[in-house]
Design an enzyme around this catalytic site. Sequence first.
Site, PDB file in Angstrom:
ATOM      1  N   GLU A   1      48.701  67.548  -7.531  1.00  0.00           N
ATOM      2  CA  GLU A   1      49.062  68.826  -8.162  1.00  0.00           C
ATOM      3  C   GLU A   1      50.419  69.279  -7.648  1.00  0.00           C
ATOM      4  O   GLU A   1      50.822  68.954  -6.545  1.00  0.00           O
ATOM      5  CB  GLU A   1      47.953  69.862  -7.962  1.00  0.00           C
TER       6      GLU A   1
ATOM      7  N   CYS B   1      53.524  72.072   2.208  1.00  0.00           N
ATOM      8  CA  CYS B   1      53.794  70.807   1.499  1.00  0.00           C
ATOM      9  C   CYS B   1      55.066  70.095   1.937  1.00  0.00           C
ATOM     10  O   CYS B   1      55.014  68.986   2.455  1.00  0.00           O
ATOM     11  CB  CYS B   1      53.848  71.066   0.003  1.00  0.00           C
TER      12      CYS B   1
HETATM   13  C1  UDX Z   1      55.954  73.078  -3.092  1.00  0.00           C
HETATM   14  C2  UDX Z   1      56.281  72.362  -4.409  1.00  0.00           C
HETATM   15  O1  UDX Z   1      57.268  73.126  -5.122  1.00  0.00           O
HETATM   16  C3  UDX Z   1      55.037  72.183  -5.242  1.00  0.00           C
HETATM   17  O2  UDX Z   1      55.359  71.416  -6.391  1.00  0.00           O
HETATM   18  C4  UDX Z   1      53.974  71.469  -4.416  1.00  0.00           C
HETATM   19  O3  UDX Z   1      52.763  71.402  -5.149  1.00  0.00           O
HETATM   20  C5  UDX Z   1      53.728  72.195  -3.116  1.00  0.00           C
HETATM   21  O4  UDX Z   1      54.958  72.365  -2.412  1.00  0.00           O
HETATM   22  P1  UDX Z   1      55.553  75.565  -2.309  1.00  0.00           P
HETATM   23  O5  UDX Z   1      55.491  75.014  -0.917  1.00  0.00           O
HETATM   24  O6  UDX Z   1      54.546  76.560  -2.735  1.00  0.00           O
HETATM   25  O7  UDX Z   1      55.504  74.384  -3.390  1.00  0.00           O
HETATM   26  O8  UDX Z   1      56.955  76.300  -2.473  1.00  0.00           O
HETATM   27  P2  UDX Z   1      58.404  76.112  -3.100  1.00  0.00           P
HETATM   28  O9  UDX Z   1      58.649  77.282  -3.953  1.00  0.00           O
HETATM   29  O10 UDX Z   1      58.662  74.777  -3.679  1.00  0.00           O
HETATM   30  O11 UDX Z   1      59.277  76.309  -1.772  1.00  0.00           O
HETATM   31  C6  UDX Z   1      59.105  75.482  -0.640  1.00  0.00           C
HETATM   32  C7  UDX Z   1      60.017  75.930   0.472  1.00  0.00           C
HETATM   33  O12 UDX Z   1      61.372  75.686   0.138  1.00  0.00           O
HETATM   34  C8  UDX Z   1      59.942  77.431   0.776  1.00  0.00           C
HETATM   35  O13 UDX Z   1      60.009  77.598   2.177  1.00  0.00           O
HETATM   36  C9  UDX Z   1      61.169  78.022   0.114  1.00  0.00           C
HETATM   37  O14 UDX Z   1      61.625  79.164   0.788  1.00  0.00           O
HETATM   38  C10 UDX Z   1      62.148  76.870   0.261  1.00  0.00           C
HETATM   39  N1  UDX Z   1      63.159  76.844  -0.807  1.00  0.00           N
HETATM   40  C11 UDX Z   1      62.787  76.616  -2.103  1.00  0.00           C
HETATM   41  C12 UDX Z   1      64.490  77.021  -0.490  1.00  0.00           C
HETATM   42  O15 UDX Z   1      64.840  77.226   0.691  1.00  0.00           O
HETATM   43  N2  UDX Z   1      65.432  76.958  -1.491  1.00  0.00           N
HETATM   44  C13 UDX Z   1      65.092  76.734  -2.787  1.00  0.00           C
HETATM   45  O16 UDX Z   1      65.998  76.697  -3.642  1.00  0.00           O
HETATM   46  C14 UDX Z   1      63.735  76.564  -3.123  1.00  0.00           C
END
Ligand code: UDX
Length: 422
Positions: free
Chosen positions: A120, A229
């Site tokens: 997922e 993740c």
């Molecule tokens: C992630 C994946 O996006 C998702 O597909 C998978 O199922 C689970 O892991 P999530 O961990 O919920 O989801 O958050 P996401 O919004 O992807 O952000 C992950 C981390 O990266 C966060 O700490 C966020 O702050 C950071 N991030 C994200 C950045 O620093 N810059 C960005 O442009 C995007």
Amino acid sequence: METDPQRSALIGRGEAPIHEPGLDPLLRQGIDAGTLKVTTQLESVLTDHKVLVLAVGTPSLPDGRTDLRALDAVAAGLAEHAEAGTVVVIKSTVPPGTGRRMERQLGGDARNLRVVSCPEFLREGSAIADIAHSDRFVVGGSDEAAVSRVVRLLNPFNVPVVRSGNTEAELIKYGANAFLAMKISFINEIANLCDHVDANIDDVAAGMGMDARIGAASLRAGLGFGGSCFPKDVVALEHAARSEGFTFWMLRAAMEVNEQQRIRFVQKIRVALGSSLEGRRIAMLGLAFKPGTDDMRQAPSLVIAERLVELGATVVAHDPAAMSAAKLLLPQVTFAADPYSAMEGADLVALVTEWPEYLDIDWQRAASMVRRRVVVDGRNCLNQANLAAQGFNYHGIGRPPETEQWDRRETAQLAGSAADPT
Ligand code: UDX
């Protein structure tokens, strides 16, 4: 089936044990309609059900290997109790090869037990909305009938289906997460360079992201990636490569940059204060690894708060959702009921999580409460000009002091959310 009796009881009452917008009403709806039942008994779900979805935790072990004990426990139960024809769906993120191995262990053809790998891609904080708008539904397995059944059952919104073998499906998940993590580390390095050459990362990221081959998503520079993740999956994939005898250099670099990003932020705070941190009061806005969740796993706030305290500062923190979780992890931090109380008497405001409520802070009011008007914005989410108008000294990640006067909103709109400067 939820092993923890407390969590199981909560779910049974239609209350999610985690903060996830929109989840409580959905749980309640299922419970009221009788389509969702909760139990703590593994055996009772292994028999009597034709499709079993495994969504157990697969955390990292200290050496980078994936801890598959929860999955193995279910597999052992399945080997003993599952009936012929059962389809086992692996939703958990698992190392390449796990699905195939499990099918062999369960007897595969001989017992007509099929394992379908169905990773997922939902994001915390927007998981419910993501379900209907996923880019793809990945489903891997060797048995056509089992795969079709899983698609019918678990892809109700008919998002595009990617069909593959089990191991390919597992690698799609790792590859996607690791690639996005690398993208974030890459833009963070560009932002770090911006700091040195007095360039603005908002403009750079917007211009890069408009190239369709690059894309605007996951190009927000800041404190690096956290959560359950990205950090875990990068480590796991690097470990999987290493155990096959080769070094995945790019993943190592992505992890290293990510760690450094937190340290750099503390360094920025020191520079912004222009003196030692001893006895300084720092307001920390945001603790969760990202907005919309109370998840503190691998949250940058943990390393940053600990380091600031080590250096002699007093940290007063606020988070709209994660304070109960954070209190257990950060005993040396003081917690405030709202962002303004956190800022009362502060020598510096450090923005760590870009919660929407922080974008609406009344900086005029804040200006009259802080001891010194200094803001270090770890997520580049605050409006530099607004803060400057209230006399705040602003420091972002790759955002030099505002000199140019053009309206960045226009480029941001063209480029999508990645460069939104508000
Ligand atoms: C992630 C994946 O996006 C998702 O597909 C998978 O199922 C689970 O892991 P999530 O961990 O919920 O989801 O958050 P996401 O919004 O992807 O952000 C992950 C981390 O990266 C966060 O700490 C966020 O702050 C950071 N991030 C994200 C950045 O620093 N810059 C960005 O442009 C995007």
